[in-house]
Design an enzyme around this catalytic site. Sequence first.
Site, short mmCIF file in Angstrom:
data_model
loop_
_atom_site.label_atom_id
_atom_site.label_comp_id
_atom_site.label_asym_id
_atom_site.label_seq_id
_atom_site.Cartn_x
_atom_site.Cartn_y
_atom_site.Cartn_z
N ASP A 1 -57.96 56.11 -18.65
CA ASP A 1 -57.79 54.80 -19.69
C ASP A 1 -56.57 54.75 -20.57
OD1 ASP A 1 -60.06 53.04 -18.98
OD2 ASP A 1 -61.14 54.35 -19.76
N LYS B 1 -58.48 63.58 -27.11
CA LYS B 1 -58.32 64.16 -25.76
C LYS B 1 -56.97 64.97 -25.57
CE LYS B 1 -61.00 61.07 -23.38
NZ LYS B 1 -61.40 60.25 -22.09
#
Length: 403
Positions: free
Chosen positions: A123, A75
Amino acid sequence: MFLLNTAADYRLPLDPRDQNTLGIAAAEDVEYYLGFREDHAITPLVALPGLARDIGVATIHVKDEGHRLGLGSFKALGGAYAVIRLVLEEAERRLARAVDMAELHSEEVRAIARGMTVACATDGNHGRSVAQGAQLVGARAAIFVHSGVSDERVAAIARFDAEMIRVAGTYDDSVREAARVAEAKGWTIVSDTSWPGYECIPGLVMQGYTALVREALRQMPEPPTHVFIQSGVGGIAAAIAGHLAIALGERRPVFTVVDPARAACLFETARAGHPVTIAHGEPTVMAMLECYEPSLVAWRILSRTADAFMTVEETDATGIMNRLAGPAAGDPAIVAGESGGVGLAAAIKAVADPSIKAALSIDGRSRIFVVNTEGATDPGKYEEITGLPPAAVTAKNVEGALT
């Protein structure tokens, strides 16, 4: 659970918007951007010949994103890239001229960035990337985290000077709260999921992920025949499947999307043939994949490019962490977080099941490609599951090289 793709648009060409987002030219733009990142290094592609021999396939290659841009997760490629693209686009609008990536740290551009606030729900890993991107350009970041995000992951985001906002409930609750607050305050949402009317920025996030596919294709001696990629809202799976479809055309590999059984929003979407929101159940150890509603853009891509969908259990996720930490003879050790090795866990599970193996046409000539999407982004949790601190696992490779 396993099912083949039966969507009405299966194997149709990608939507032109998605072809532009995930195409060769777009991927080259991402690589150009990475050239300006001081912390950029191509992540390793790790061969596992011992495991390949054990399960009866030709090769297994793991793209290890635990080394990406100092954040330990794939990410790192998406959120920061989207933030920087948004800053450059705003600079072009205000300065009324083209602004190149080389001007990112000029005072003109930084002055514009200082007036911008980017926000997202996370998250853990996506929020770190967005916060890092904001810090790189001098913008502000507000990161929304739900009650299941560990304090260690919150601290890892906060170190980039981000404002941390706790939200009661699940990841999907934090997505909605981030969108509500951002609209009220005039902040820019940089989300890795999409919804009606919000597609451009998630597209930029997915575009950032194409870098790992480009690198892997150059690193592999031959393109893979089979790919297993884990999925939360679908962004990473869609980015890889979409770019492979464009880059390889009819030679593209058989692509399987993998969900946690406890948060199988893509699997259930594939079963229904349209996006569905699933009920919240018991939390999954695969925290980075605990999503209950798919990204609409991701589904638009995967409905065309994914060949199959399957789920894995909690023990599959923890089992592969331990298997990679203590690998087969001759294989290097890999530090994989709770969500990192899920694609490989699914590949092993597929080969062990005769019906799935046949449905995917896996045999002794198959070349399997997976992505370790995260390293030990929560070191305490990693040691709790494997019984080893991450450094001890990494040290195995050093010791092996010396003997």
